[in-house]
Design a protein around this motif. Structure first.
Motif, PDB file in Angstrom:
ATOM      1  N   TYR A   1       0.841  -1.206   0.000  1.00  0.00           N
ATOM      2  CA  TYR A   1       0.000   0.000   0.000  1.00  0.00           C
ATOM      3  C   TYR A   1       0.877   1.258   0.000  1.00  0.00           C
ATOM      4  CZ  TYR A   1      -3.121   3.641   1.678  1.00  0.00           C
ATOM      5  OH  TYR A   1      -3.808   4.801   1.802  1.00  0.00           O
ATOM      6  N   ARG A   2       1.899   1.218   0.832  1.00  0.00           N
ATOM      7  CA  ARG A   2       2.805   2.372   0.960  1.00  0.00           C
ATOM      8  C   ARG A   2       3.457   2.686  -0.393  1.00  0.00           C
ATOM      9  NH1 ARG A   2       7.925   2.267   2.062  1.00  0.00           N
ATOM     10  NH2 ARG A   2       7.942   0.088   2.690  1.00  0.00           N
ATOM     11  N   LEU A   3       3.864   1.645  -1.114  1.00  0.00           N
ATOM     12  CA  LEU A   3       4.589   1.872  -2.367  1.00  0.00           C
ATOM     13  C   LEU A   3       3.673   2.046  -3.574  1.00  0.00           C
ATOM     14  CD1 LEU A   3       7.474  -0.675  -1.818  1.00  0.00           C
ATOM     15  CD2 LEU A   3       7.765   1.774  -2.192  1.00  0.00           C
ATOM     16  N   PHE A   4       2.554   1.362  -3.576  1.00  0.00           N
ATOM     17  CA  PHE A   4       1.736   1.343  -4.794  1.00  0.00           C
ATOM     18  C   PHE A   4       0.314   1.882  -4.599  1.00  0.00           C
ATOM     19  CE2 PHE A   4       4.764  -2.256  -4.973  1.00  0.00           C
ATOM     20  CZ  PHE A   4       5.580  -1.793  -6.002  1.00  0.00           C
ATOM     21  N   GLY A   5      -0.055   2.154  -3.356  1.00  0.00           N
ATOM     22  CA  GLY A   5      -1.348   2.795  -3.103  1.00  0.00           C
ATOM     23  C   GLY A   5      -2.566   1.886  -3.194  1.00  0.00           C
ATOM     24  N   ARG A   6      -2.351   0.586  -3.298  1.00  0.00           N
ATOM     25  CA  ARG A   6      -3.501  -0.317  -3.295  1.00  0.00           C
ATOM     26  C   ARG A   6      -3.405  -1.219  -2.066  1.00  0.00           C
ATOM     27  NH1 ARG A   6      -2.032   0.125  -8.550  1.00  0.00           N
ATOM     28  NH2 ARG A   6      -0.595  -1.652  -8.432  1.00  0.00           N
ATOM     29  N   ARG A   7      -4.549  -1.387  -1.388  1.00  0.00           N
ATOM     30  CA  ARG A   7      -4.511  -2.128  -0.125  1.00  0.00           C
ATOM     31  C   ARG A   7      -5.308  -3.433  -0.250  1.00  0.00           C
ATOM     32  NH1 ARG A   7      -3.339  -0.567   5.056  1.00  0.00           N
ATOM     33  NH2 ARG A   7      -3.474   1.684   4.799  1.00  0.00           N
ATOM     34  N   TYR A   8      -4.708  -4.503   0.218  1.00  0.00           N
ATOM     35  CA  TYR A   8      -5.394  -5.800   0.193  1.00  0.00           C
ATOM     36  C   TYR A   8      -5.443  -6.391   1.595  1.00  0.00           C
ATOM     37  CZ  TYR A   8      -4.685  -5.474  -4.831  1.00  0.00           C
ATOM     38  OH  TYR A   8      -4.707  -5.053  -6.137  1.00  0.00           O
ATOM     39  N   GLY A   9      -6.621  -6.838   1.989  1.00  0.00           N
ATOM     40  CA  GLY A   9      -6.745  -7.525   3.271  1.00  0.00           C
ATOM     41  C   GLY A   9      -6.830  -9.027   3.052  1.00  0.00           C
ATOM     42  N   ALA A  10      -6.719  -9.767   4.152  1.00  0.00           N
ATOM     43  CA  ALA A  10      -6.910 -11.214   4.061  1.00  0.00           C
ATOM     44  C   ALA A  10      -8.343 -11.498   3.616  1.00  0.00           C
ATOM     45  CB  ALA A  10      -6.636 -11.856   5.411  1.00  0.00           C
ATOM     46  N   LEU A  11      -9.248 -10.603   4.060  1.00  0.00           N
ATOM     47  CA  LEU A  11     -10.647 -10.656   3.637  1.00  0.00           C
ATOM     48  C   LEU A  11     -10.981  -9.285   3.094  1.00  0.00           C
ATOM     49  CD1 LEU A  11     -12.094 -12.182   6.900  1.00  0.00           C
ATOM     50  CD2 LEU A  11     -11.831 -13.391   4.748  1.00  0.00           C
ATOM     51  N   GLU A  12     -11.890  -9.221   2.149  1.00  0.00           N
ATOM     52  CA  GLU A  12     -12.346  -7.909   1.707  1.00  0.00           C
ATOM     53  C   GLU A  12     -13.768  -7.681   2.205  1.00  0.00           C
ATOM     54  OE1 GLU A  12     -12.779  -7.286  -2.514  1.00  0.00           O
ATOM     55  OE2 GLU A  12     -13.567  -5.274  -2.169  1.00  0.00           O
ATOM     56  N   GLU A  13     -13.973  -6.538   2.854  1.00  0.00           N
ATOM     57  CA  GLU A  13     -15.320  -6.190   3.323  1.00  0.00           C
ATOM     58  C   GLU A  13     -15.946  -5.263   2.305  1.00  0.00           C
ATOM     59  OE1 GLU A  13     -15.277  -4.409   7.254  1.00  0.00           O
ATOM     60  OE2 GLU A  13     -13.218  -5.127   7.488  1.00  0.00           O
ATOM     61  N   TYR A  14     -17.165  -5.543   1.924  1.00  0.00           N
ATOM     62  CA  TYR A  14     -17.845  -4.657   0.985  1.00  0.00           C
ATOM     63  C   TYR A  14     -19.189  -4.228   1.572  1.00  0.00           C
ATOM     64  CZ  TYR A  14     -19.520  -2.679  -3.373  1.00  0.00           C
ATOM     65  OH  TYR A  14     -19.989  -1.817  -4.318  1.00  0.00           O
ATOM     66  N   ARG A  15     -19.328  -2.953   1.826  1.00  0.00           N
ATOM     67  CA  ARG A  15     -20.539  -2.333   2.377  1.00  0.00           C
ATOM     68  C   ARG A  15     -21.028  -3.087   3.612  1.00  0.00           C
ATOM     69  NH1 ARG A  15     -23.925   0.432  -2.501  1.00  0.00           N
ATOM     70  NH2 ARG A  15     -24.417   1.808  -0.750  1.00  0.00           N
ATOM     71  N   MET A  16     -20.063  -3.369   4.466  1.00  0.00           N
ATOM     72  CA  MET A  16     -20.377  -4.184   5.637  1.00  0.00           C
ATOM     73  C   MET A  16     -20.801  -3.352   6.852  1.00  0.00           C
ATOM     74  SD  MET A  16     -20.232  -7.456   5.341  1.00  0.00           S
ATOM     75  CE  MET A  16     -19.769  -8.099   6.944  1.00  0.00           C
ATOM     76  N   GLU A  17     -20.666  -1.995   6.746  1.00  0.00           N
ATOM     77  CA  GLU A  17     -20.803  -1.184   7.965  1.00  0.00           C
ATOM     78  C   GLU A  17     -22.016  -1.558   8.834  1.00  0.00           C
ATOM     79  OE1 GLU A  17     -20.172  -0.221   4.751  1.00  0.00           O
ATOM     80  OE2 GLU A  17     -22.084   0.684   4.215  1.00  0.00           O
TER      81      GLU A  17
END
Ligand SMILES: Cc1ncc(C[n+]2csc(CCOP(=O)(O)OP(=O)(O)O)c2C)c(N)n1
Ligand code: SF4
Lengths: 413, 326
Positions: free
Chosen positions: A244-260
């Motif tokens: 993320y620091r170098l390329f600006g894209r962040r990946y999690g082990a899981l992706e949350e989508y509209r989970m709030e």
């Protein structure tokens, strides 16, 4: 940084190229072949140095990949479907050598009947082989994950092969805009391979893959492998942060989508998650509180994170793009397992099987999923998985069967 | 007749250094182990042994290994692919300057006949096709030894194995002919193919030495006497190895660039019975009554083989062969 329209296969090849892989043992299979063809071309024209070798089978290919990694070179390979299961013995063998390399699998349904469209029975058959498994959704994520995969594999806390899975056709042959990272930045992110394990060389004696005949020592090594796969959770997080620091894209082990504030949650993996997200958007527009969790790391399973995301929700539907005959969806079992000992489990959990052999999951089928989850009651006990299938598809199959002169088997509804 | 050694005149010339220490958990009198010991002496210490599933796999059992060189156990079917990965990686590291010349290694496949003739043949044929620079030692005990002596495609005609037992319907046991692995390799034109025997140590050492300067695939096919599977007293091991040569059943030969020559030709060929009789796996050919037909068939095949050699090889060997005919 360059932005290009790339297929998932081209993105995978670019990932390997940017990682400056030195050794690629290969074997063709649809829908993966474009990856190895691209790499063959780059070795031929000098963009990559080292060696590309066309092997005689995937069993040989994975053995050669493991042997080269053991000898200390950065190794990449790719396969799909029949190829992955043909290599099954070698997968287990080389993971036991505890050496890093990256294997891209382009998911495709398994024979018989033989088919070309994607589903996840191939990659999930390799679930317990001791490889880290990353399942991706987009072509950009393919490229990024190959780079991350080398970092994770080569980390001394892991030292295992990593499998990056992308779906055949829907990603492998689909062009999407992909940012090709700057090679210098990639070098900063992923320096040259410095093996942590003892490598073969004349001046030292190394015994690898030796027989371990006593159960206690065998248990020790197997459990050690389990711990190393678990370590990949923490390593993935660090690597994702650097990325993320170098390329600006962040990946999690899981992706949350509209989970709030989601009360109902879909759980999916792979490129069909995009379809799931579209359904979520539609439902959100209708005022429904629905979210989606995408499983990106399948091994290690981010169980705690999964439990944190799903506890307290009203209903969870897992859509498996695979089928374990006699059980149902594989990932449903995994999600249920992660929630088993939590106190605030979702009262409704349902298993759906869809998208087998590349069959579409249409908006109507997603609506059906939501309908089932809405109507389901807490404490129903075991409910078998539901196959997602439309009336039009049912008619289509019935026509094919009548052409073949076969009666329709099973429940007609 | 023995082809005169260029490098080794007598067993005394063979290196004294041992690359294998004692204490390997294999059977007493195992011909495969003796062969490996001899081959390894000539190859030297800088070797990585790539092993296929079989008896030799148990040589390195955690935490012990009798091997001074290096070792990688692979699978039964992909041992040559393991050799490919190592050789390629060593070459890549050499080219990058990460590995000095003195740290380079010879890659030696160690596989039984089951792996060599059956499951691993496709991977090996592919490695030969790619011109892989490696040595391949097949210790041929003529069956799947590790699993208790089942038939492989190397099991000779009329031998008994646990899956080709003797019965009313099948009085020979194995009714198939042994595959000709020497010729299968030779058909792919590798630089060197040889048969060896643990009894003919000078011939063996000479052949391994001759191969040292050759780049590409090099096969050493060793008849590996197997007291456990063949059923004989381990003390007779060397004598049986000798009898296999003296009866003409195990011809010692080599093919350099495809041209075959026989390197040891018995002065007088003994009848095949001399080799067969001491082994339990051939006992049914003698007891309760002689199986004359099968014995004759075996003898005829051996005679036919050597007749063909006389025709093909001519020259010095020819004169020798005429004189030696029993
Ligand atoms: C894929 C696979 N199938 C079966 C086996 C079981 N197995 C182990 S050793 C062996 C026999 C190998 O025979 P051979 O190559 O002749 O070597 P030997 O045992 O005689 O030394 C077999 C069948 C295995 N290890 N792997
Ligand atoms: S069974 Fe035969 S080949 Fe195997 S270790 Fe024993 S003697 Fe050697």
């Amino acid at each position: 940084m360059v932005r290009k329209m790339l297929t998932g296969n081209a993105a995978a090849a670019w990932g390997a190229r940017l990682a400056q892989v030195e050794y690629v043992p290969a074997f063709p299979i649809t829908p993966q072949t474009e990856i190895i063809e691209s790499l063959a071309g780059w070795f031929a024209d000098g963009a990559l140095t080292g060696k590309f070798v066309t092997m005689d089978s995937e069993h040989s290919m994975v053995t050669a990949a493991g042997a080269a990694a053991t000898t200390g070179v950065r190794t990449f390979t790719a396969t799909s479907s029949q190829g992955l299961i043909y290599a099954m013995e070698a997968l287990y063998t080389v993971s036991g050598w505890r050496v890093p390399f990256v294997l891209v699998n382009v998911s495709r349904g398994l024979s018989s009947p033989i088919t070309l469209g994607p589903d996840h029975n191939d990659v999930l058959a390799a679930r317990d082989a001791g490889f880290i498994q990353i399942h991706v959704e987009t072509c950009q994520e393919v490229l990024d994950s190959v780079l991350m995969a080398f970092r994770i594999a080569e980390d001394s806390r892991v030292s295992l092969p990593v499998l990056v899975n992308l779906d055949g056709f829907f990603l492998s042959f689909t062009r999407e805009p992909v940012e090709i990272p700057n090679a210098k930045l990639v070098q900063e992110f992923l320096p040259a391979f410095r093996p942590h394990h003892p490598v073969f060389k004349g001046s030292q004696s190394v015994a690898q893959g030796v027989a371990v005949l006593d159960g206690a020592a065998y248990s020790y090594f197997r459990y050690q492998m389990h711990r190393a796969v678990e370590n990949a959770l923490e390593v993935h997080e660090e690597v994702a942060e650097d990325f993320y620091r170098l390329f600006g894209r962040r990946y999690g082990a899981l992706e949350e989508y509209r989970m709030e504030d989601a009360e109902t949650v879909l759980v999916m993996a792979g490129s069909f998650s995009t379809k799931g997200k579209a359904a979520v958007n539609r439902w959100r527009d209708q005022g429904r509180k629905v979210g989606l969790v995408r499983l990106r790391l399948i091994r290690p399973q981010p169980a705690a994170e999964l439990a944190r995301l799903l506890t307290g929700r009203k209903a969870v539907g897992v859509i498996d793009q695979n089928i374990s005959p006699g059980l149902g969806g594989i990932l449903y079992q995994e999600v249920a397992g992660a929630l088993a000992s939590t106190s605030d489990r979702p009262p409704v959990m349902r298993s759906f099987v869809g998208g087998l052999g590349g069959k579409d999951i249409s908006p109507a089928e997603f609506d059906r999923v939501l309908e089932v989850l809405d109507e389901a009651k807490s404490g129903e006990g075991h409910v078998p998985c539901e196959l997602l299938f439309t009336d039009a598809e049912y008619k289509q199959v019935r026509t094919a069967l009548s052409v073949a002169g076969k009666p329709l088997e099973g429940r007609a509804s | 007749m023995k082809v005169k050694g260029e490098f080794f005149k007598s067993p005394k010339d063979i290196p004294q250094e041992e690359e294998l220490s004692s204490g390997a958990p294999l059977c007493a009198g195992c011909g495969g182990l003796t062969t490996l010991r001899l081959v390894h002496k000539v190859l030297g210490e800088k070797v990585v042994i790539v092993n296929a599933a079989g008896c030799m796999t148990l040589m390195a059992t955690y935490p012990y290994s009798p091997i001074r060189s290096s070792w990688l156990y692979t699978t039964m079917g992909s041992v040559a692919a393991g050799a490919q990965g190592i050789r390629d990686a060593l070459d890549i590291r050499r080219a990058k300057g990460e590995l000095q010349e003195q740290d380079d290694m010879k890659v030696l496949v160690l596989a039984g006949d089951g792996s060599t003739y059956d499951m691993g043949l496709s991977a090996t044929s592919a490695a030969i096709h790619r011109g892989l620079d490696f040595w391949y030692l097949c210790y041929d005990n003529e069956a799947y030894g590790n699993t208790g002596f089942q038939m492989s495609s190397s099991s000779p005609f009329a031998s008994r194995t646990t899956t080709s037992p003797i019965g009313k319907e099948e009085p020979e046991g194995t009714f198939q002919e042994k595959k000709d692995m020497f010729e299968i390799w030779r058909a792919q034109k590798p630089p060197y193919v040889a048969t060896v025997s643990s009894h003919e140590v000078v011939d063996l050492a000479e052949k391994v030495h001759r191969s040292l300067a050759m780049k590409g695939p090099k096969l050493f096919l060793a008849l590996a006497v197997c007291p456990t599977g063949w059923g004989f007293d381990p003390r007779l091991g060397d004598e049986l190895a000798h009898l296999a040569v003296r009866t003409g059943i195990w011809p010692l030969k080599e093919a350099v660039g495809g041209v075959v020559r026989h390197t040891v030709i018995p002065k007088r060929f003994l009848p095949v019975e001399e080799y067969l009789r001491p082994q339990l796996r051939f006992r049914h050919l003698f007891e309760p009554k002689p199986h004359t037909e099968a014995l004759q068939a075996i003898q005829q095949r051996v005679d036919h083989y050597w007749d063909q050699v006389r025709k093909d090889e001519g020259g010095d060997n020819q004169a020798q062969l005429k004189e030696d005919k029993h």
